[in-house]
Design an enzyme around this catalytic site. Structure first.
Site, PDB file in Angstrom:
ATOM      1  N   LYS A 184      46.639  41.588 107.299  1.00 51.47           N
ATOM      2  CA  LYS A 184      46.972  40.460 108.156  1.00 51.47           C
ATOM      3  C   LYS A 184      48.329  39.954 107.679  1.00 51.47           C
ATOM      4  CE  LYS A 184      46.858  35.981 109.507  1.00 51.47           C
ATOM      5  NZ  LYS A 184      47.823  34.954 109.018  1.00 51.47           N
ATOM      6  N   GLY A 241      47.880  33.317  97.635  1.00 52.71           N
ATOM      7  CA  GLY A 241      48.327  32.167  98.401  1.00 52.71           C
ATOM      8  C   GLY A 241      47.757  30.872  97.870  1.00 52.71           C
ATOM      9  N   ARG A 243      45.318  27.552  97.178  1.00 51.50           N
ATOM     10  CA  ARG A 243      43.920  27.423  96.789  1.00 51.50           C
ATOM     11  C   ARG A 243      43.045  27.162  98.007  1.00 51.50           C
ATOM     12  NH1 ARG A 243      42.007  23.575  91.812  1.00 51.50           N
ATOM     13  NH2 ARG A 243      43.796  24.660  90.925  1.00 51.50           N
ATOM     14  N   GLY A 245      43.550  28.021 101.151  1.00 51.63           N
ATOM     15  CA  GLY A 245      43.414  29.222 101.954  1.00 51.63           C
ATOM     16  C   GLY A 245      42.493  30.241 101.319  1.00 51.63           C
ATOM     17  N   GLU A 265      44.374  35.352  94.296  1.00 48.15           N
ATOM     18  CA  GLU A 265      45.216  34.631  93.343  1.00 48.15           C
ATOM     19  C   GLU A 265      45.593  33.311  93.998  1.00 48.15           C
ATOM     20  OE1 GLU A 265      49.747  34.606  92.099  1.00 48.15           O
ATOM     21  OE2 GLU A 265      48.867  36.613  92.035  1.00 48.15           O
ATOM     22  N   CYS A 301      54.566  32.453  91.416  1.00 47.72           N
ATOM     23  CA  CYS A 301      53.224  32.079  90.958  1.00 47.72           C
ATOM     24  C   CYS A 301      53.174  31.916  89.453  1.00 47.72           C
ATOM     25  CB  CYS A 301      52.201  33.107  91.425  1.00 47.72           C
ATOM     26  SG  CYS A 301      52.744  34.806  91.349  1.00 47.72           S
TER      27      CYS A 301
END
Length: 525
Positions: A184, A241, A243, A245, A265, A301
């Site tokens: 996606k 992405g 938290r 989501g 993650e 990140c």
């Protein structure tokens, strides 16, 4: 007014090589620097198209896993070659969509292709199968190999449009495991996603892969991703992405009649602990910190969002030098207007906490979406008392917490959530203190660094890019490095099977590189 179309893209989903226009309202890619729309009209994939992508992946799963390792490795190598063949046009498109610089994107493209080739080599030498034999227990012949789970759903990441997106580490490792992949794409860089998906499609056709091994779904609405995760043919999910989501996908996957793992993650502040010995040259230390903090607008990140600094004159000197460096660093364009707004809100949230002091603010960069870097400080008591200070502010904002004494430092570390990284800066003279910290840091982080800065993740066999909750939902896994492939495999033991029925890698009569292991269950390499 409709923006001009892109000559090489059409905004369609790609299902097993077939380009399929979506449904619903039109939307467009947006230039990160200005927010202006451009490129072809995009339409989200319909529920029927999501289901078809999953069906095609499931239909090809057994054929794909049955391919000889050399065929699968050739496909991965071809993916890297086709991405490289896109040339500078890919970098220009991605830079416009994300605001990231051409040099940064060139490095990211090289890393993307390198990790595809790392996984190709892993497949080629047989390590993915993890073959083991053991006939020493009561004379029973036991042979083990790992098999792919089946179709994997991958969600492109916003901050790494190449290395963590359509052909990123999740996709590369899942294909290496023998799992078909349905991606996606991320709505922040849909053109980049389509261009890379075309490259992977070309590689699949060129190497004769079974249809359905790779598909791309266009989707801005959350329903597209949720429908993909809820499809009963999807066996695992990879996500990088926010938290919120990630947790939405975890909930969707857990509510299925047959739940599936979501390797997500989520977020981290990646603490850096400065010990007394590291402050012999506070100016140099502070410059390294500020450079890591503001790199790429802080949109890594592994960004060092939290720094633990000793109280006292040496720490004061470090903080003053860091403040000067931050003031002299202009803002950079952030990935999306939404991320820019979230950064501004996070900075306001920190500033509103009683006992938190703003140390420095840089200048805004050019355009509407290039906010100024910011640096704040507080003491240990304020930090531990306010949970609002513990969460990630995604961007170039740093919080420096002052500590006094090893006991106080240990207590502070005990309050931290799970992290991707934890870094210690010190010298041999700090060895006794570091030894006391290390057991706590091992419990809190997936990667522990001595010196340096965490904003760099090497694609290698020993790398771990993961960590305890809430850094990830899979504390035993990594999304970068050779071990990433293990997320998409499960072991199967074959007991007392005749050799003619054993998989090729477990037969005694095969060539040495594919044969079963000697008794004792030793790993392949």
């Amino acid at each position: 007014m409709k923006p001009p179309g892109h000559p090489h893209l059409n905004g369609h989903s790609i299902l097993a090589g077939d380009e399929v226009p979506g449904t619903g309202d039109a939307w467009y890619a947006a230039a990160a620097a200005s927010g202006e729309p451009f490129g072809p009209a995009l339409h989200d994939a319909s529920a029927e198209q999501v289901a078809e992508a999953a069906r095609l992946a499931a239909a090809t799963a057994r054929d794909f896993r049955a391919l000889p390792p050399g065929r699968r490795a050739a496909f991965l190598d071809a993916c890297a070659e086709e991405i490289e063949a896109l040339g500078d046009g890919l970098l220009e498109l991605t830079a416009r969509e994300t605001g990231l610089t051409r040099p940064r994107l060139a490095g990211e493209r090289a890393r993307t292709c390198r990790q595809l080739r790392v996984f190709a080599e892993l497949v080629r030498d047989g390590a993915v199968a993890g073959a083991r034999t053991d006939s020493a227990t009561g004379g029973t012949d036991l042979r083990l190999r790992r098999i792919p789970l089946g179709p994997v759903a991958v969600f492109g990441a916003g901050n790494f449009p190449l290395a963590f997106s359509v052909a990123g580490g999740d996709t590369a490792s899942a294909l290496a495991a023998g799992c078909p992949v349905v991606v996606k794409s991320h709505p922040a860089h849909p053109g980049t996603g389509e261009a890379v998906a075309r490259a992977l499609t070309a590689a699949a056709q060129r190497t004769g892969m079974p249809p359905g091994v790779f598909s791309l779904l266009v989707g801005r609405a959350h329903r597209v991703g949720l429908a993909l995760v809820q499809d009963p043919r999807i066996t695992a999910v990879g996500f990088t992405g926010s938290r919120a989501g990630g947790l939405a996908l975890v909930a969707a996957a857990g509510a299925r009649p047959v739940p599936v793992p979501v390797h997500a993650e989520l977020s981290a502040v990646n603490p850096v602990i400065v010990l007394d010995g590291a402050l012999a040259d506070p100016e140099r230390e502070a410059e390294g910190y500020a450079a890591s903090l503001t790199l790429g607008a802080g949109q890594f990140c592994t960004n060092p969002g939290l720094l633990l600094l000793p109280a006292g004159p040496s720490g004061d000197a470090f903080l003053a030098a860091a403040a000067r460096a931050v003031r002299n660093t202009p803002g950079q364009v952030m990935l999306t207007p939404g991320i820019c707004r979230a950064y501004a809100e996070g900075v306001r949230r920190w500033a509103a906490v009683d006992g938190v002091r703003e140390v420095a603010r840089g200048a805004p960069g050019q355009g509407r979406y290039a906010p100024a870097p910011a640096l704040f400080t507080c003491d240990t008591a304020v930090y531990t008392a306010h949970r609002d200070l513990h969460g990630e502010v995604f961007g170039a904002a740093g919080l420096v917490v002052r500590w006094s004494g090893t006991r106080q430092l240990l207590s502070l570390l005990e309050h931290l959530e799970g992290q991707l990284t934890a870094t210690v800066h010190g010298t041999e003279a700090d060895g006794a203190t570091a030894a006391r910290l290390l057991p706590v840091l091992e419990e809190r982080a997936g990667r522990v660094l001595w010196g340096g800065w965490p904003t760099g993740v090497e694609v290698s066999h020993a790398m771990v890019h993961g960590g305890p909750w809430p850094a990830t939902t899979s504390p035993g896994a990594t999304s970068v490095g050779a071990l990433a492939v293990e997320r998409w495999l499960r072991p199967v033991c074959y007991q007392s099977f005749p050799g003619t029925l054993l998989p090729p890698e477990l037969r005694d009569t095969d060539p040495p590189e594919a044969a079963a292991l000697p008794p004792g269950g030793r790993p392949l390499r």
